[in-house]
Design a protein around this motif. Structure first.
Motif, PDB file in Angstrom:
ATOM      1  N   ALA A 107       0.699  -1.213  -0.097  1.00  0.00           N
ATOM      2  CA  ALA A 107       0.015   0.044  -0.089  1.00  0.00           C
ATOM      3  C   ALA A 107       0.770   1.171   0.039  1.00  0.00           C
ATOM      4  CB  ALA A 107      -1.062  -0.053   1.231  1.00  0.00           C
ATOM      5  N   VAL A 108       0.584   2.341  -0.694  1.00  0.00           N
ATOM      6  CA  VAL A 108       0.939   3.728  -0.625  1.00  0.00           C
ATOM      7  C   VAL A 108       1.473   3.930   0.875  1.00  0.00           C
ATOM      8  CG1 VAL A 108      -0.788   4.925  -0.983  1.00  0.00           C
ATOM      9  CG2 VAL A 108       1.442   5.743  -1.666  1.00  0.00           C
ATOM     10  N   GLY A 109       2.769   4.431   1.050  1.00  0.00           N
ATOM     11  CA  GLY A 109       2.907   4.761   2.272  1.00  0.00           C
ATOM     12  C   GLY A 109       3.465   3.625   3.279  1.00  0.00           C
ATOM     13  N   SER A 110       3.275   2.322   2.897  1.00  0.00           N
ATOM     14  CA  SER A 110       3.664   1.400   3.910  1.00  0.00           C
ATOM     15  C   SER A 110       4.896   1.420   4.130  1.00  0.00           C
ATOM     16  CB  SER A 110       3.014  -0.083   3.451  1.00  0.00           C
ATOM     17  OG  SER A 110       3.486  -0.288   2.304  1.00  0.00           O
ATOM     18  N   THR A 111       5.574   0.938   5.198  1.00  0.00           N
ATOM     19  CA  THR A 111       6.947   1.167   5.295  1.00  0.00           C
ATOM     20  C   THR A 111       7.692  -0.368   5.583  1.00  0.00           C
ATOM     21  OG1 THR A 111       6.530   0.899   7.742  1.00  0.00           O
ATOM     22  CG2 THR A 111       6.791   3.266   6.832  1.00  0.00           C
ATOM     23  N   ASP A 112       8.931  -0.438   5.315  1.00  0.00           N
ATOM     24  CA  ASP A 112       9.701  -1.538   5.586  1.00  0.00           C
ATOM     25  C   ASP A 112      11.206  -1.169   5.893  1.00  0.00           C
ATOM     26  OD1 ASP A 112      10.247  -4.085   5.256  1.00  0.00           O
ATOM     27  OD2 ASP A 112      10.187  -4.247   2.967  1.00  0.00           O
ATOM     28  N   VAL A 113      11.705  -2.201   6.028  1.00  0.00           N
ATOM     29  CA  VAL A 113      13.434  -1.905   6.439  1.00  0.00           C
ATOM     30  C   VAL A 113      14.320  -2.522   5.390  1.00  0.00           C
ATOM     31  CG1 VAL A 113      15.217  -2.460   8.133  1.00  0.00           C
ATOM     32  CG2 VAL A 113      12.944  -1.777   8.722  1.00  0.00           C
ATOM     33  N   ALA A 114      15.039  -1.620   4.565  1.00  0.00           N
ATOM     34  CA  ALA A 114      15.719  -2.191   3.445  1.00  0.00           C
ATOM     35  C   ALA A 114      17.036  -3.140   4.282  1.00  0.00           C
ATOM     36  CB  ALA A 114      16.308  -0.935   2.767  1.00  0.00           C
ATOM     37  N   PRO A 115      17.431  -4.220   3.592  1.00  0.00           N
ATOM     38  CA  PRO A 115      18.557  -4.908   3.911  1.00  0.00           C
ATOM     39  C   PRO A 115      19.584  -3.925   3.964  1.00  0.00           C
ATOM     40  CG  PRO A 115      17.313  -6.160   2.048  1.00  0.00           C
ATOM     41  CD  PRO A 115      16.885  -4.791   2.233  1.00  0.00           C
ATOM     42  N   ARG A 137      17.539 -11.323  -3.854  1.00  0.00           N
ATOM     43  CA  ARG A 137      17.454 -11.805  -2.602  1.00  0.00           C
ATOM     44  C   ARG A 137      16.239 -11.877  -1.874  1.00  0.00           C
ATOM     45  NH1 ARG A 137      20.732  -7.947   1.187  1.00  0.00           N
ATOM     46  NH2 ARG A 137      21.527  -7.101  -0.793  1.00  0.00           N
ATOM     47  N   ALA A 138      15.990 -13.157  -0.951  1.00  0.00           N
ATOM     48  CA  ALA A 138      14.823 -13.053  -0.272  1.00  0.00           C
ATOM     49  C   ALA A 138      14.702 -11.929   0.702  1.00  0.00           C
ATOM     50  CB  ALA A 138      14.621 -14.477   0.082  1.00  0.00           C
ATOM     51  N   TRP A 139      13.593 -11.334   0.586  1.00  0.00           N
ATOM     52  CA  TRP A 139      13.168 -10.474   1.639  1.00  0.00           C
ATOM     53  C   TRP A 139      12.233 -11.148   2.472  1.00  0.00           C
ATOM     54  CZ3 TRP A 139      12.823  -4.570   0.724  1.00  0.00           C
ATOM     55  CH2 TRP A 139      14.141  -3.938   0.357  1.00  0.00           C
ATOM     56  N   GLU A 140      12.360 -10.635   3.818  1.00  0.00           N
ATOM     57  CA  GLU A 140      11.299 -11.130   4.801  1.00  0.00           C
ATOM     58  C   GLU A 140       9.906 -10.572   4.656  1.00  0.00           C
ATOM     59  OE1 GLU A 140      12.144 -11.484   9.050  1.00  0.00           O
ATOM     60  OE2 GLU A 140      14.497 -11.724   8.376  1.00  0.00           O
ATOM     61  N   LEU A 141       8.890 -11.090   4.899  1.00  0.00           N
ATOM     62  CA  LEU A 141       7.470 -10.559   4.456  1.00  0.00           C
ATOM     63  C   LEU A 141       7.433  -9.406   5.549  1.00  0.00           C
ATOM     64  CD1 LEU A 141       4.803 -10.702   3.098  1.00  0.00           C
ATOM     65  CD2 LEU A 141       4.060 -12.230   5.335  1.00  0.00           C
ATOM     66  N   TRP A 142       7.085  -8.371   5.108  1.00  0.00           N
ATOM     67  CA  TRP A 142       6.747  -7.095   5.806  1.00  0.00           C
ATOM     68  C   TRP A 142       5.315  -6.624   6.412  1.00  0.00           C
ATOM     69  CZ3 TRP A 142       7.938  -7.146   0.735  1.00  0.00           C
ATOM     70  CH2 TRP A 142       7.072  -6.624  -0.085  1.00  0.00           C
ATOM     71  N   GLU A 143       5.252  -6.027   7.172  1.00  0.00           N
ATOM     72  CA  GLU A 143       4.018  -5.550   7.610  1.00  0.00           C
ATOM     73  C   GLU A 143       3.674  -4.084   7.362  1.00  0.00           C
ATOM     74  OE1 GLU A 143       2.205  -7.107  10.362  1.00  0.00           O
ATOM     75  OE2 GLU A 143       3.356  -9.105  10.249  1.00  0.00           O
ATOM     76  N   SER A 144       2.406  -3.747   6.836  1.00  0.00           N
ATOM     77  CA  SER A 144       2.152  -2.257   6.571  1.00  0.00           C
ATOM     78  C   SER A 144       2.112  -1.487   7.862  1.00  0.00           C
ATOM     79  CB  SER A 144       0.922  -2.158   5.872  1.00  0.00           C
ATOM     80  OG  SER A 144       0.709  -3.127   4.841  1.00  0.00           O
TER      81      SER A 144
END
Length: 144
Positions: A107-115, A137-144
């Motif tokens: 979703a627009v504005g959802s956040t994540d932590v980049a490797p 690379r495989a990224w872990e599933l993120w939460e909005s």
């Protein structure tokens, strides 16, 4: 002794062939992603992207004007993800436009932590106007 030498030569040759084939596939994939991301970036107006990030409305005509072509690219070029992101400090990023449809849509504005190490490349895009292609690379599933 001859059998051992032949087995060693065969194993070494197999590893070298595998590495060469892997490198060729990776190079072709990298070129495809670079072309797709460059074309996508070329049609997105920075001021419009800022407005989209402020509005956070994925049903707005402005969002859809950019997202619909991205969805067509995802479908026609068979890529898994096509999105924009902005650095928000540290290793944190926020997603903007996302051409991904389904459960992996951000979703627009959802956040994540980049490797680790990826943010420098993301920031270089903003500061220098260069392209940046992350490693696979495989990224872990993120939460909005």
């Amino acid at each position: 002794m001859i059998l051992t030498a032949m087995a060693t030569i065969t194993a070494v040759q197999g590893v070298l062939t595998y590495q060469h084939v892997y490198d060729r596939i990776q190079d072709g994939f990298d070129r495809k992603l670079l072309a797709i991301s460059t074309v996508t970036a070329a049609f997105i107006d920075g001021d419009d992207h800022r407005k989209i990030m402020e509005q956070k409305d994925e049903t707005s005509p402005l969002y859809l004007r950019y997202c619909e072509p991205m969805r067509r690219i995802v479908k026609e070029k068979d890529v898994s993800f096509l999105y924009t992101q902005i650095p928000t400090g540290g290793n944190n990023i926020a997603y903007g436009l996302d051409g991904t449809v389904g459960k992996n849509h951000s979703a627009v504005g959802s956040t994540d932590v980049a490797p680790p190490g990826e943010v420098d490349g993301i920031v270089a895009v903003y500061q220098k106007g260069t392209t940046y292609l992350t490693g696979l690379r495989a990224w872990e599933l993120w939460e909005s």
